[in-house]
Motif scaffolding. Sequence first.
Motif, PDB file in Angstrom:
ATOM      1  N   PRO A 157       0.777  -1.121  -0.112  1.00  0.00           N
ATOM      2  CA  PRO A 157       0.050  -0.101  -0.059  1.00  0.00           C
ATOM      3  C   PRO A 157       1.021   1.187  -0.009  1.00  0.00           C
ATOM      4  O   PRO A 157       2.049   1.179   0.674  1.00  0.00           O
ATOM      5  CB  PRO A 157      -0.832   0.013   1.246  1.00  0.00           C
ATOM      6  N   ALA A 158       0.239   2.335  -0.578  1.00  0.00           N
ATOM      7  CA  ALA A 158       1.008   3.701  -0.516  1.00  0.00           C
ATOM      8  C   ALA A 158       1.111   4.127   0.923  1.00  0.00           C
ATOM      9  O   ALA A 158       2.141   4.581   1.371  1.00  0.00           O
ATOM     10  CB  ALA A 158       0.341   4.533  -1.447  1.00  0.00           C
ATOM     11  N   ARG A 159       0.250   3.941   1.727  1.00  0.00           N
ATOM     12  CA  ARG A 159       0.081   4.137   3.024  1.00  0.00           C
ATOM     13  C   ARG A 159      -0.307   3.060   4.012  1.00  0.00           C
ATOM     14  O   ARG A 159      -1.174   2.733   4.108  1.00  0.00           O
ATOM     15  CB  ARG A 159      -0.909   5.463   3.536  1.00  0.00           C
ATOM     16  N   PRO A 160       0.735   2.365   4.593  1.00  0.00           N
ATOM     17  CA  PRO A 160       0.404   1.173   5.300  1.00  0.00           C
ATOM     18  C   PRO A 160      -0.435   1.483   6.421  1.00  0.00           C
ATOM     19  O   PRO A 160      -0.435   2.559   6.993  1.00  0.00           O
ATOM     20  CB  PRO A 160       1.964   0.836   5.929  1.00  0.00           C
ATOM     21  N   LEU A 161      -1.216   0.432   6.837  1.00  0.00           N
ATOM     22  CA  LEU A 161      -2.150   0.636   8.169  1.00  0.00           C
ATOM     23  C   LEU A 161      -1.277   0.697   9.351  1.00  0.00           C
ATOM     24  O   LEU A 161      -0.518  -0.230   9.656  1.00  0.00           O
ATOM     25  CB  LEU A 161      -3.182  -0.376   7.812  1.00  0.00           C
ATOM     26  N   ASP A 162      -1.708   1.737  10.270  1.00  0.00           N
ATOM     27  CA  ASP A 162      -0.949   1.896  11.468  1.00  0.00           C
ATOM     28  C   ASP A 162      -2.069   1.178  12.597  1.00  0.00           C
ATOM     29  O   ASP A 162      -2.809   1.847  12.845  1.00  0.00           O
ATOM     30  CB  ASP A 162      -0.473   3.115  11.684  1.00  0.00           C
ATOM     31  N   PRO A 163      -1.720   0.050  13.170  1.00  0.00           N
ATOM     32  CA  PRO A 163      -2.499  -0.480  14.204  1.00  0.00           C
ATOM     33  C   PRO A 163      -2.770   0.350  15.172  1.00  0.00           C
ATOM     34  O   PRO A 163      -3.950   0.648  15.758  1.00  0.00           O
ATOM     35  CB  PRO A 163      -1.670  -1.867  14.520  1.00  0.00           C
ATOM     36  N   ASP A 164      -1.718   1.257  15.833  1.00  0.00           N
ATOM     37  CA  ASP A 164      -2.014   2.133  17.031  1.00  0.00           C
ATOM     38  C   ASP A 164      -3.020   3.380  16.581  1.00  0.00           C
ATOM     39  O   ASP A 164      -3.965   3.730  17.218  1.00  0.00           O
ATOM     40  CB  ASP A 164      -0.694   2.464  17.421  1.00  0.00           C
TER      41      ASP A 164
END
Length: 676
Positions: free
Chosen positions: A174-181
């Motif tokens: 992805p262009a913007r990885p998902l940040d779990p926090d």
Amino acid sequence: MKAWLSLSAAEFHALTPYEVAARLAHAQIGRHATIELVQRNAWEAEAAILHGALATAPGRWRLLLECDLLRLEKRIDAVLLTDRAILSLEFKHGARAFEAADLRQAEDYALDLHDFHAGSRRHPVVPVLVATEAPAPRQDLPLLWHGVIGPVMRANAATLGTLIATIQDAIGEPARPLDPDVWERAAYRPVPTVLEAATMLYRRNSVAEIAAARADAPNLTRTAAAIARAIAAARAEGRHLVVFVTGIPGAGKTLCGLNVVFGALREHGAAFLTGNVPLVEVLREALARDAAPQGGRALAAARRGAHTALQNVHRFLEHHVLHADHRPEARVIVFDEAQRAWDARQATRDTQRRVSRLTMSEPVHTLEIMGRHADWAVIIALIGNGQEINTGEAGLAEWGRVIAADPRWRAVAAPRVLAAVEPAQRLAAGRPGWLALDPDLDLTVPMRSVRDAAGAPWVDACLTGDAGAARAIAAEAGGVPFYVTRDLGALRRGLRAFCRGLRRPGLVASAGARRLRAEGLGVQVPDIADWFLRRWPDIRGSDALETFATEYDCQGLELDVVGLAWGGDFLPVGGTWQARRFAGHAWQVVRGEEERRFIRNTYRVLLTRARYETILWVPPGSPRGDAFHDGTRPAAEMDAIADYLLACGARPLAEAALPPPSAPAQRLLFGAVAAP
């Protein structure tokens, strides 16, 4: 999102399945709920499956177990946050097949995350059903990975890990990885339906817990607080007070009223009064079935309890007029759609069925009855704008006249009550001394429409004949959730395609659209409570799409997706709308301004029933020159309606990005098919 247990993949692997189940059991006990051995064993089995599936998962991935979904009053078994997607996992332990109901449930959980959780809107949300003992399924992966991915992905206990890896590969970097926090800190603000809200409030939740829908809609909790302030002041100062709550259609007036009756103020014996008989029937039955789902004697008792809290306003008034020495049990009453209270002529007239006991207008009787409390009493008057659909409705002016004539009573309202163009809907002329103004009592943000706040102003512009303004509103919003079709079959297919998960569709039409039966739609709802509460394969439910509700059936209620059948009673002629009534064998043009306004408001009610999309079905009509040409439904008139709606910015249904019906949707809506 509030999860009972939130762990990074690394933290999860450091615990045994037994320890995971123990932590979840501790969380359940902390919520004052009993723990059953079957549930504990299911958690342990689930943790073991996840241990195997996530054996090679990066340590920064995050696993949330038992995630509360406030709107549904249910929990997602597990949410897996990877760097690329949000996987909503529903486990069915011991299941040997992927049942249709389970697939719809899994999809509905994912839709809830996408619609109401701010952190889920820019990443793929993938619903996954894990039927632990089912045969290994074949996966048909989608080509596009955005929004809620469908159809529901399927796995068994052995194939879940492979499915997760396949999903990751299909999405790509992805262009913007998902940040779990960041995802966990994002707001979850569900928009409940009026039935969901009523049952939640009935269980002693507060409006603050369920009302905040979006960042642009803080006024619902603000209005609830303003009502509470007014009641507290009346009680402390020994006043008799009328609190007027105004708002656009779908802004949450009913929710505020229910909060008074079922929320923090219920100790005053508050009652919700409405002349909307279908609303009373549906709400009473919804509360009763929720309180006593097994039926029997418990259901009968629950119905009696709901009957006390939700009452027909006409019967309430007549009872207390007949028993003039009785003081109402409730010190606080909510008068729903108070602008529609009967005037003296309507209130006192005889009908074929019964003789009225009322001698004055309903506002006069209401103040007299609540005035029997010598120390203090409050009337919460909910005012809907542009929804008057009956003759004999007194309007706001009658309330103002009655309050001004009784020195015991005062009122508080938003400035809107003094600004109405129509004199009958203006509380008073000027600024009378008995009226205090509080802008917090006006609800201006549409809450019913989950995704689109432009729907209400678009409807207003459309119905006032300003196609240019409506088109501009649609363009500025990037489109409005209104679609046009000329084909009844396409209408039904579109409704079913839009209704993913457990969303509810239904057909509505004006009571005056008398010639729809010639077009193939002519059966009105026989039992409105069954229509709103039962589900297919029960043919009485709205999602059977066999019967339609009129404005009288559905006012104050809502559906997820609406199919509105447009009739010949309201059509564009020469840049304005022409209202008609059907008499004998032909249409008659309505000349009276009041009746024309009622018909226009009928379509306002019908156009604002949907939480998501509305499909406008304009029948093809009867072509001129046909051997059996029907002059009561000429094709040219129907064409003009469709052309006008399209000119206003509604889109052809053929252009809608309709998801293909999933396997569970096909099973539930079209009949049983072979299990996958």
